[in-house]
Design a protein around this motif. Structure first.
Motif, PDB file in Angstrom:
ATOM      1  N   THR A 171       0.828  -1.201   0.000  1.00 44.25           N
ATOM      2  CA  THR A 171       0.000   0.000   0.000  1.00 44.25           C
ATOM      3  C   THR A 171       0.868   1.259   0.000  1.00 44.25           C
ATOM      4  OG1 THR A 171      -1.654  -1.235   1.215  1.00 44.25           O
ATOM      5  CG2 THR A 171      -1.865   1.157   1.259  1.00 44.25           C
ATOM      6  N   THR A 172       1.868   1.250   0.852  1.00 41.68           N
ATOM      7  CA  THR A 172       2.780   2.397   0.941  1.00 41.68           C
ATOM      8  C   THR A 172       3.478   2.616  -0.404  1.00 41.68           C
ATOM      9  OG1 THR A 172       3.144   1.722   3.218  1.00 41.68           O
ATOM     10  CG2 THR A 172       4.690   3.317   2.318  1.00 41.68           C
ATOM     11  N   THR A 173       3.911   1.523  -1.010  1.00 38.71           N
ATOM     12  CA  THR A 173       4.633   1.631  -2.284  1.00 38.71           C
ATOM     13  C   THR A 173       3.713   2.164  -3.383  1.00 38.71           C
ATOM     14  OG1 THR A 173       6.123  -0.157  -1.653  1.00 38.71           O
ATOM     15  CG2 THR A 173       5.936   0.296  -4.009  1.00 38.71           C
ATOM     16  N   ILE A 174       2.463   1.717  -3.377  1.00 35.32           N
ATOM     17  CA  ILE A 174       1.504   2.223  -4.374  1.00 35.32           C
ATOM     18  C   ILE A 174       1.331   3.733  -4.201  1.00 35.32           C
ATOM     19  CG2 ILE A 174      -0.952   2.221  -5.006  1.00 35.32           C
ATOM     20  CD1 ILE A 174      -0.919  -0.779  -4.720  1.00 35.32           C
ATOM     21  N   GLY A 175       1.213   4.162  -2.951  1.00 37.91           N
ATOM     22  CA  GLY A 175       1.083   5.601  -2.693  1.00 37.91           C
ATOM     23  C   GLY A 175       2.287   6.372  -3.217  1.00 37.91           C
ATOM     24  N   TRP A 228      -3.321   7.500   1.230  1.00 36.76           N
ATOM     25  CA  TRP A 228      -2.204   7.631   0.286  1.00 36.76           C
ATOM     26  C   TRP A 228      -2.653   8.272  -1.024  1.00 36.76           C
ATOM     27  CZ3 TRP A 228       2.766   7.592   1.079  1.00 36.76           C
ATOM     28  CH2 TRP A 228       3.285   6.902   2.169  1.00 36.76           C
ATOM     29  N   GLY A 229      -3.867   7.890  -1.478  1.00 38.53           N
ATOM     30  CA  GLY A 229      -4.404   8.485  -2.704  1.00 38.53           C
ATOM     31  C   GLY A 229      -4.573   9.988  -2.544  1.00 38.53           C
ATOM     32  N   ASP A 230      -5.082  10.406  -1.369  1.00 39.76           N
ATOM     33  CA  ASP A 230      -5.257  11.845  -1.098  1.00 39.76           C
ATOM     34  C   ASP A 230      -3.907  12.554  -1.128  1.00 39.76           C
ATOM     35  OD1 ASP A 230      -7.920  11.502  -0.867  1.00 39.76           O
ATOM     36  OD2 ASP A 230      -7.973  11.547   1.344  1.00 39.76           O
ATOM     37  N   ARG A 231      -2.940  11.946  -0.461  1.00 41.26           N
ATOM     38  CA  ARG A 231      -1.599  12.555  -0.414  1.00 41.26           C
ATOM     39  C   ARG A 231      -1.036  12.720  -1.824  1.00 41.26           C
ATOM     40  NH1 ARG A 231       1.003   8.586   3.922  1.00 41.26           N
ATOM     41  NH2 ARG A 231      -0.135   9.345   5.715  1.00 41.26           N
ATOM     42  N   ALA A 232      -1.262  11.681  -2.641  1.00 37.29           N
ATOM     43  CA  ALA A 232      -0.685  11.706  -3.993  1.00 37.29           C
ATOM     44  C   ALA A 232      -1.570  12.494  -4.961  1.00 37.29           C
ATOM     45  CB  ALA A 232      -0.507  10.268  -4.499  1.00 37.29           C
ATOM     46  N   GLY A 233      -2.812  12.799  -4.541  1.00 39.68           N
ATOM     47  CA  GLY A 233      -3.749  13.499  -5.420  1.00 39.68           C
ATOM     48  C   GLY A 233      -4.243  12.599  -6.543  1.00 39.68           C
ATOM     49  N   VAL A 234      -4.522  11.347  -6.192  1.00 39.25           N
ATOM     50  CA  VAL A 234      -4.912  10.350  -7.192  1.00 39.25           C
ATOM     51  C   VAL A 234      -6.196   9.659  -6.725  1.00 39.25           C
ATOM     52  CG1 VAL A 234      -4.213   8.037  -7.984  1.00 39.25           C
ATOM     53  CG2 VAL A 234      -2.572   9.920  -8.055  1.00 39.25           C
TER      54      VAL A 234
END
Ligand SMILES: Nc1nc2c(ncn2[C@@H]2O[C@H](COP(=O)(O)OP(=O)(O)OP(=O)(O)O)[C@@H](O)[C@H]2O)c(=O)[nH]1
Length: 390
Positions: free
Chosen positions: A199-203, A235-241
């Protein structure tokens, strides 16, 4: 070279372990000698009537082929630029840089050197095995290092340089960024055991690809754990995805199918699919992974285009059996090694490279979004052995 010092700091446990071991080995029977700037080079073979192997030649019989077979689909050529390897390692692996810089340095007052013999080689092998390099790889590294040097006197620093050179040579063929294809969406399936860092890596990947101008969609394929979905959303929020989810307990293959549809409709460049962590011995979970792949292929028979196996470097030699199992099941195309920060088991990467030749696309060196770096063999070898580069 800012990243190198970061990697070196974070690989401190591995390098300090090897470093301390080397000091002890060299001091055990070593002799203190005066160092002069003009001292003959004890490592690079001197002109000699006997045929001596040239250390830099990559075609010693024991070595793996220089380039592993590219497991990625053939018809789609890679496209530049590739976001997780902005700077390919220049002159990595020639080894001349390392040795040249080492021996160009004026010496200190004294240095302890020990004559390389069978006893010392055995001690070096044990040291590398203890650093999780695995028996076969440790034997190969020490044998290559010793070739043409038996009977020569070596200091700790000289051994580090030679080890770093050998390790670089093994790692070079596998240091490859994740290939990008013109195919839309390019489907990246991310697999691994529980807690390996998927999960972390995907983020982190999503953030890097987005920063490189790619339109990214994430599918939260771990539908069993609500917490896993929430974590991925963070993680999606952090990455904007955007993160596509499904109700807890629903079929992950069905989510993967829906995510493919959505990514196609949205014209996404990349679809990153998270999967539930699964232990190699859980046949049901492994079958579920195979089902995800079958279902994705109904939408695109060339997908998944990348199957990334995320491995936790702190698990040491167990990573070998993880690769074997996931390779059988999911046609792994590349590796991401996480948690290289703070582990004394960094040698596992050398073992994996030597044994499988699978590309190492990136390494995780922390829990933050920018703690995913391209894999640079020369930096890694220097950090692992504690070799101080100029
Ligand atoms: N120090 C460090 N920690 C990491 C790294 N990558 C991931 N982690 C941590 O490892 C733990 C597990 O990471 P996850 O991304 O949740 O792992 P996962 O494979 O998705 O786990 P499951 O959902 O249980 O299968 C988390 O606490 C992460 O912060 C890394 O490179 N370095």
């Amino acid at each position: 070279m800012a990243f190198f010092s970061k990697l070196k700091d974070r690989l401190f446990k591995s390098s300090s372990k090897i470093e301390q071991g080397l000091d002890a080995i060299v001091e055990d029977g070593g002799v203190e000698e005066a160092v002069t700037a003009t001292q003959p080079d004890p490592v690079i073979p001197q002109p000699d009537p006997e045929p001596q192997p040239v250390p830099e030649l990559p075609d010693t019989p024991e070595m793996p082929e220089p380039q592993p077979v590219d497991p990625t689909p053939a018809p789609m050529p890679p496209e530049a630029p590739q976001p997780i390897d902005p700077a390919p390692p220049a002159e990595a692996g020639t080894g001349r840089g390392l040795l040249g810089r080492l021996f160009a340095r004026p010496g200190g007052a004294t240095v302890v050197r020990r004559t390389l013999d069978d006893d010392m080689l055995e001690q070096l092998e044990e040291l590398l095995i203890a650093a999780d390099m695995g028996v076969d790889t440790a034997l190969r590294v020490t044998a290559n290092m010793a070739e043409g040097r038996i009977g020569r006197k070596l200091s700790t620093q000289e051994i580090k340089a030679l080890l770093a050179q050998e390790i670089t040579r093994i790692m070079e063929p596998v240091a490859r960024p994740m290939p990008l294809y013109p195919k839309r969406p390019q489907v990246v399936l991310v697999v691994g055991v529980n807690g390996s860092g998927k999960t972390t890596t995907i983020g982190k990947l999503a953030s890097q690809f987005k920063a490189a101008g790619k339109k990214v969609v994430i599918a939260a394929g771990d539908t069993f754990r609500a917490a896993a979905v929430e974590q991925l959303q963070v993680w999606g929020d952090r990455a904007g995805v955007p993160v596509l989810t499904a109700p807890e307990g629903s079929d992950p293959a069905s989510l993967a199918f829906d995510a493919m549809t959505r990514a196609q409709e949205d014209g996404a460049d990349l679809l990153l699919i998270d999967t539930a962590g699964r232990l190699q011995n859980r046949a049901d979970l492994m079958e579920e992974l195979a089902k995800i792949v079958r279902v994705i292929r109904k939408k695109d028979d060339t997908a998944p285009h990348n199957t990334l196996l995320v491995l936790d470097a702190t698990t040491g030699q167990n990573a070998i059996s993880q690769v074997e199992t996931f390779q059988k099941l999911a046609d792994v195309s590349g590796l991401v090694m996480t948690k290289l920060d703070g582990t004394a088991k960094g040698g596992i990467l050398v073992s994996l490279a030597d044994r499988f030749g699978l590309p190492i696309h990136a390494i995780g060196v922390g829990e933050q979004i920018d703690d995913l770096a391209p894999f640079d063999p020369e930096d890694f070898a220097a950090a692992l052995t504690g070799f101080e580069r100029g």
